[in-house]
Design a protein around this motif. Structure first.
Motif, mmCIF file in Angstrom:
data_model
loop_
_atom_site.group_PDB
_atom_site.id
_atom_site.type_symbol
_atom_site.label_atom_id
_atom_site.label_comp_id
_atom_site.label_asym_id
_atom_site.label_seq_id
_atom_site.Cartn_x
_atom_site.Cartn_y
_atom_site.Cartn_z
ATOM 1 N N PRO A 160 0.849 -1.199 0.000
ATOM 2 C CA PRO A 160 0.000 0.000 0.000
ATOM 3 C C PRO A 160 0.883 1.247 0.000
ATOM 4 C CG PRO A 160 -0.742 -1.579 1.652
ATOM 5 C CD PRO A 160 0.580 -2.074 1.164
ATOM 6 N N VAL A 161 0.563 2.207 -0.859
ATOM 7 C CA VAL A 161 1.462 3.359 -1.010
ATOM 8 C C VAL A 161 1.549 4.193 0.263
ATOM 9 C CG1 VAL A 161 1.255 3.502 -3.511
ATOM 10 C CG2 VAL A 161 -0.402 4.699 -2.072
ATOM 11 N N PRO A 165 5.820 5.724 5.177
ATOM 12 C CA PRO A 165 5.937 7.110 4.697
ATOM 13 C C PRO A 165 7.325 7.423 4.155
ATOM 14 C CG PRO A 165 6.005 7.045 7.102
ATOM 15 C CD PRO A 165 5.666 5.645 6.651
ATOM 16 N N PHE A 166 7.343 8.308 3.187
ATOM 17 C CA PHE A 166 8.597 8.780 2.604
ATOM 18 C C PHE A 166 9.344 9.645 3.615
ATOM 19 C CE2 PHE A 166 10.568 12.390 0.173
ATOM 20 C CZ PHE A 166 11.674 11.673 -0.266
ATOM 21 N N THR A 167 10.636 9.386 3.751
ATOM 22 C CA THR A 167 11.499 10.174 4.639
ATOM 23 C C THR A 167 12.564 10.853 3.787
ATOM 24 O OG1 THR A 167 11.153 8.608 6.454
ATOM 25 C CG2 THR A 167 13.015 10.131 6.653
ATOM 26 N N GLU A 266 10.263 -2.290 0.640
ATOM 27 C CA GLU A 266 9.916 -1.566 1.869
ATOM 28 C C GLU A 266 10.873 -0.399 2.071
ATOM 29 O OE1 GLU A 266 7.871 -5.064 4.593
ATOM 30 O OE2 GLU A 266 10.051 -4.878 4.585
ATOM 31 N N ALA A 267 12.151 -0.632 1.851
ATOM 32 C CA ALA A 267 13.124 0.462 1.950
ATOM 33 C C ALA A 267 12.857 1.521 0.888
ATOM 34 C CB ALA A 267 14.539 -0.089 1.810
ATOM 35 N N MET A 268 12.588 1.092 -0.331
ATOM 36 C CA MET A 268 12.310 2.031 -1.412
ATOM 37 C C MET A 268 11.103 2.909 -1.095
ATOM 38 S SD MET A 268 12.964 -0.707 -4.484
ATOM 39 C CE MET A 268 11.946 0.176 -5.654
ATOM 40 N N ALA A 269 10.078 2.327 -0.455
ATOM 41 C CA ALA A 269 8.899 3.109 -0.092
ATOM 42 C C ALA A 269 9.257 4.253 0.836
ATOM 43 C CB ALA A 269 7.854 2.203 0.562
ATOM 44 N N GLU A 321 6.609 3.775 -6.166
ATOM 45 C CA GLU A 321 5.205 4.046 -6.489
ATOM 46 C C GLU A 321 4.848 3.581 -7.900
ATOM 47 O OE1 GLU A 321 4.437 8.155 -5.809
ATOM 48 O OE2 GLU A 321 4.619 8.011 -3.628
ATOM 49 N N LYS A 322 5.775 3.699 -8.803
ATOM 50 C CA LYS A 322 5.524 3.308 -10.194
ATOM 51 C C LYS A 322 5.455 1.798 -10.355
ATOM 52 C CE LYS A 322 7.451 3.762 -14.870
ATOM 53 N NZ LYS A 322 8.564 4.350 -15.686
ATOM 54 N N ARG A 323 6.289 1.061 -9.633
ATOM 55 C CA ARG A 323 6.455 -0.374 -9.913
ATOM 56 C C ARG A 323 5.892 -1.308 -8.849
ATOM 57 N NH1 ARG A 323 12.003 -2.496 -10.963
ATOM 58 N NH2 ARG A 323 10.696 -4.188 -11.795
#
Length: 364
Positions: A160-161, A165-167, A266-269, A321-323
């Motif tokens: 889930p996007v 959260p983005f840091t 998960e890290a990429m998110a 988010e894209k992939r």
């Protein structure tokens, strides 16, 4: 569509702690419900879902001290599924191969996602005996060791996007290792990389009983002898956002044919770049230079830490988010469900027999 999702019973859906398969089952189930499908989840009784719930054990089997043998509980679940199989347009299994003999009569309305490694010699006779069962891989590389089977698609995992959260500006100046303490995950490499670049390393990892000797004889002494290394232990979903988001980079120094590697996305998110050895699925998951850096040796890993620290974390997040969204994952599975021969030809008569309307939106 009326969809059954069948989860392993060892962990709840989602799991309390470690459990990549159960976590993906949860994300997929909730996204299918959000997209308007009628989903029934077969799982342990302590699972939490917006789908219809069929409790097949009181609690996750791994967490119950009263459970000594998982097999009887799994057999009871399979009997419940056999008894109710006519209720569903498609049945999606995430329990490896135990159900194969059971589903012979309706295999063309099923999908089985294989979540583990497939290079074990004991598996070959089973898949040779069931070449018609529709299978989904979680990476293309995962398929390499397999005899010819009925692959119906590859579906990469998704999150889930809004889950992690983005840091943009991490407050920690450390490298992270997240996963299991096991020889194939190579936490020893992570410790050496951090030591050679002079950065702190935080290790958040589960220690299975099978890996206790490896921990006690190899990794624990390394942790104690390196003051820059902090072993945190197993963490839950809520702790993961801060742990990964505040890391400067995730080390993924594996030494085995990783089927997917959920921790990478998960890290990429979180916007955290991944330094990963190019084994198994890794080159399919990491966009080199955009979401992380692919390396082939310890020397390359050490030399590329500085590059990883300078990577654009917004670009890392955008790649995720894209992939790798749960929405994309669910769409991919729906496409596969609708392509199954039994869904195209048998689901409608089953619906009529059950006195239900049709919403498959497919053509035969």
């Amino acid at each position: 569509m009326k969809i059954a999702q069948i989860a392993p019973l060892a962990e709840s859906v989602p799991p309390k702690l470690y459990g990549g398969t159960e976590r993906i089952v949860s994300y997929l189930t909730e996204e299918l419900v959000a997209q308007g499908h009628d989903v029934t989840l077969f799982a342990s009784g302590d699972s939490v879902t917006n789908a219809r719930m069929v409790a097949c054990s009181d609690v996750a089997l791994r967490l119950s001290p009263a459970v000594r043998d998982h097999l009887p509980h799994q057999v009871v679940m399979l009997e419940e599924i056999r008894r109710r199989s006519h209720e569903f347009d498609v049945l999606h299994f995430h329990i490896d191969l135990m159900h194969f003999p059971l589903i012979r009569g309706f295999a063309d309305r099923t999908v089985t996602t294989l979540h583990g490694r497939l290079d074990l010699p004991d598996l070959k006779p089973v898949y040779q005996a069931f070449p018609d069962i529709p299978l989904v891989s979680i990476s293309n590389d995962q398929r390499r060791p397999m005899a010819p089977v009925n692959w119906v698609g590859t579906v990469y995992h998704g999150l889930p996007v809004g889950l992690l959260p983005f840091t943009e500006k991490p407050v920690g100046n450390y490298l992270a290792f997240l996963g299991r303490i096991s020889p194939e995950k190579r936490p020893d490499r992570a410790i050496e990389i951090a030591a050679r670049v002079g950065m702190p390393l935080k290790i958040a990892a589960k220690i299975d009983n099978a890996d206790k000797a490896y921990w006690e004889t190899v990794i624990e002494p390394m942790v104690k002898s390196h003051p820059n290394v902090e072993f945190i232990g197993e963490i839950n979903e809520h702790q993961k956002a801060g742990f990964l988001g505040n890391a400067r980079a995730l080390l993924f120094p594996i030494d085995w044919p990783e089927p997917f590697g959920l921790v990478m996305i998960e890290a990429m998110a979180c916007g955290t770049p991944v330094i990963a050895f190019g084994c198994g699925s890794v080159p399919e998951v990491i966009d080199n230079g955009a979401s992380g850096i692919l390396v082939g040796s310890m020397t390359e890993a050490v030399e590329n830490v500085e590059w990883a620290l300078r990577m654009d974390r917004k670009k890392v997040r955008a790649t995720f988010e894209k992939r790798f969204s749960a929405e994309r994952m669910a769409r991919d599975y729906i496409d596969i469900y609708r392509s199954l021969p039994g869904v195209r030809t048998k689901a409608a008569p089953l619906r009529r027999a059950n006195g239900q309307g049709l919403d498959l939106r497919v053509v035969a």
